[in-house]
Design a protein around this motif. Structure first.
Motif, PDB file in Angstrom:
ATOM      1  N   GLU A  31      29.421  56.203 -38.442  1.00  0.00           N
ATOM      2  CA  GLU A  31      30.100  57.150 -39.051  1.00  0.00           C
ATOM      3  C   GLU A  31      29.204  58.255 -39.757  1.00  0.00           C
ATOM      4  O   GLU A  31      29.635  59.526 -39.698  1.00  0.00           O
ATOM      5  N   ARG A  32      27.917  58.194 -39.932  1.00  0.00           N
ATOM      6  CA  ARG A  32      27.071  58.934 -40.316  1.00  0.00           C
ATOM      7  C   ARG A  32      26.689  59.939 -39.265  1.00  0.00           C
ATOM      8  O   ARG A  32      26.436  61.364 -39.381  1.00  0.00           O
ATOM      9  N   GLU A  39      28.845  60.885 -36.917  1.00  0.00           N
ATOM     10  CA  GLU A  39      29.977  61.640 -36.668  1.00  0.00           C
ATOM     11  C   GLU A  39      30.454  62.654 -37.858  1.00  0.00           C
ATOM     12  O   GLU A  39      30.352  63.874 -37.966  1.00  0.00           O
ATOM     13  N   GLY A  40      30.674  61.841 -39.122  1.00  0.00           N
ATOM     14  CA  GLY A  40      31.223  62.806 -40.135  1.00  0.00           C
ATOM     15  C   GLY A  40      29.519  63.441 -40.643  1.00  0.00           C
ATOM     16  O   GLY A  40      28.750  62.837 -40.646  1.00  0.00           O
TER      17      GLY A  40
END
Lengths: 340, 340
Positions: A310-311, A313-314
């Motif tokens: 997540e880190r 990508e976002g």
DNA sequence: GCGTGGATTGGGAACGTTCCCAGTATAGAC
DNA sequence: GTCTATACTGGGAACGTTCCCAATCCACGC
């Protein structure tokens, strides 16, 4: 003359441009006519072309590799975590490499610098010599493994040692034990206060006589476990009565205690119950096998990997999250009813 | 606007050319006047410049990273090997990353492809699903860990399992044992014939009745060890008399056998002696602690690393070398004189 | 003051890929 | 048959470094 072929060689061989070859190789949705694609693939096979990942990384600024930095590859805790991490990353086509610092801060820092020099897209780490600000300075996607309150700026994934200590004590209490010792580890920068807090808090709530006099702190190794047990059972100890059960901060300490009990001819679990924490392989090989609080190692790995993705990508502007996974009791042979 | 500074930015800031900055960074013997060097270093510090290792690798075709590919990070054998490898590579400024295939050939191949896509300067591997020709096709410096006769084109570093089996049997014979069982592992592609050969050869030479009827083959895990022991001691087994001692092909099998002996109420070492092989951590935690043949794990790592360095530097046209390091007997509690 | 040679420095061309944008087929609508 | 939108393709410019060679500097001896 015998240098490795490049996409340009492939392009020449297939009679297309290097852009088209690149499109075929990347295999993202880029549109290439089926016949062209086939021709390129044949050229690749014919020349034995191998994609140059370094050149690709230079342009894309992605290596599709993450680092799992751990302090001690010999600790049986990590392989299971690693498996969880790998299973998640595999699906994304991301390779996981291990960086084993062997408890040397110098090595840990060297690995982290390597990561920030563009070789890795993200880092999972259980830090031993790097603090919150130093990690932040790397400006890399990072997720911490372990319940570390001293890293306020990062996501963490850990297990509930506090709750595990309480759960273990509750089990021992249910077996009738009232005097329960705690063998704590001292060393290596891993405080392990949570177990002690759990121990003391449980004492308060339950009314059992759990206090500092039943707590001993030793080196975080097999021998330390033995010393801890000897101290708690020794007649010279300032204990009103010796404990009938012992909780150890990890399995290695517990196994040391178990062996010392054998040497002292103390019957386990007849005269003394022992509970460990972690559930390492060796816990199952002893006589009797060790009752222990199993950490959700594989799940920790999976969860940490998911959060790191997540880190990565976002843009990663969300606030740091802390995840604490529960431990489970594995009842084996080293625990039994309290002697009368 | 907030992109990372490059050597060009540093050059501008220091008022020199990028070539000079590069010379300062590389830090090889290139001649740079002291005053210039200082100015460049100040500029680096001022801008917070970080060397881009990917771009560097593209040009130099070196990553200063090697891969240690192992099948099972959970096997306590590997951490010590890894330590040896790291200690050697550290001195050369080469980073070691672990690739853990978890017994999945697919993963092993993926890691090797990654290595050949230019990310690594060399590979140390204990292969499970890749054969001699496939490895050769990578045209990378490679050294094998383990005594593998089936890889004629590569350097190998292993331990002398054959000699270790003989040595263990010799020790048991010296304690008066004549009927000695062998528990072999079956599985995972690791034949382990050397132990069997040692067992049979030793039987021939010593005149002890070591033959196939005392050999049992089981799964290569803890439960397998227990099954092996039960089989050898079972009254229905086609053995004239049950063995008084058992040699296991590794410690995990030995520990399984030891626990089964406890369950059968067979006294170890009073009625039965058990010897393992490897010397893993768990061997020391049992009751009694396990006598075992220790492999020189750390030395294997060092030696393999040294040989890989040679291959990486010397064009590597020398003939493949095989190194076999001796094992040592660790006498502990699981062995004793033969019962009369 | 001038020439010489080694120590320093600078500038452009790689390294092999991907990105960007423009150009060329192709198919469908009229 | 023409027009237009879309699918496909090609060419050059990055990415950030190191390599190579040429240019400059400087100290020294004469």
């Amino acid at each position: 003359m015998n240098r490795r072929p490049t996409i340009i060689d492939v392009a020449r061989q297939a009679g297309v441009s290097k852009s088209t070859v690149s499109r075929v190789i990347r295999g993202d949705g880029a549109s290439v006519r089926e016949a062209t694609r086939r021709r390129v693939e044949e050229a690749i096979a014919a020349l034995g072309y191998e994609h140059n990942a370094v050149a690709s990384s230079l342009r894309t600024e992605r290596t599709n590799t993450i680092m799992l930095a751990i302090p001690d590859i010999a600790n049986p805790f990590w392989p299971d975590v690693a498996r969880g991490v790998q299973d998640v990353m595999d699906e994304q086509g991301i390779a996981v490499v291990f960086a084993n610092s062997d408890w040397e801060g110098r090595r840990e820092k060297a690995f982290l610098r390597m990561a920030s020099r563009n070789r890795f897209d993200g880092v999972l780490i259980n830090p031993i010599a790097t603090d919150n600000d130093e990690l932040r300075a790397l400006s890399l996607p990072i997720v911490l493994i372990g319940s570390r309150e001293d890293f306020p700026d990062f996501d963490t994934v850990g297990s509930d040692s506090y709750g595990a200590a309480c759960q273990a004590l509750d089990y021992l209490a249910s077996l009738g034990h009232r005097r329960i010792g705690l063998i704590r580890g001292r060393g290596k920068s891993r405080p392990g206060y949570s177990r002690l807090r759990g121990y003391l808090d449980y004492g308060h709530e339950s009314g059992l006589p759990l206090d500092e006099s039943y707590v001993v702190q030793v080196n975080f190794d097999f021998e330390g476990g033995g010393q801890g047990l000897r101290h708690l059972l020794s007649p010279s100890a300032p204990l009103p009565q010796p404990p009938t059960a012992i909780l150890a901060a990890n399995d290695i300490l517990a196994l040391g205690a178990l062996q010392a009990a054998h040497e002292l001819d103390v019957d386990v679990p007849g005269a003394l119950s022992i509970v460990g924490m972690d559930d390492i392989f060796a816990a199952v090989t002893t006589t009797p096998p060790l009752t222990t609080m199993a950490k959700p190692k594989y799940e920790i790995g999976r969860k940490a990997a998911g959060m790191l993705l997540e880190r990565m990508e976002g843009g990663g502007q969300e606030r740091p999250q802390r995840h604490i996974l529960p431990c489970t009791l594995r009842k084996r042979g080293s625990t039994g009813p309290a002697a009368l």
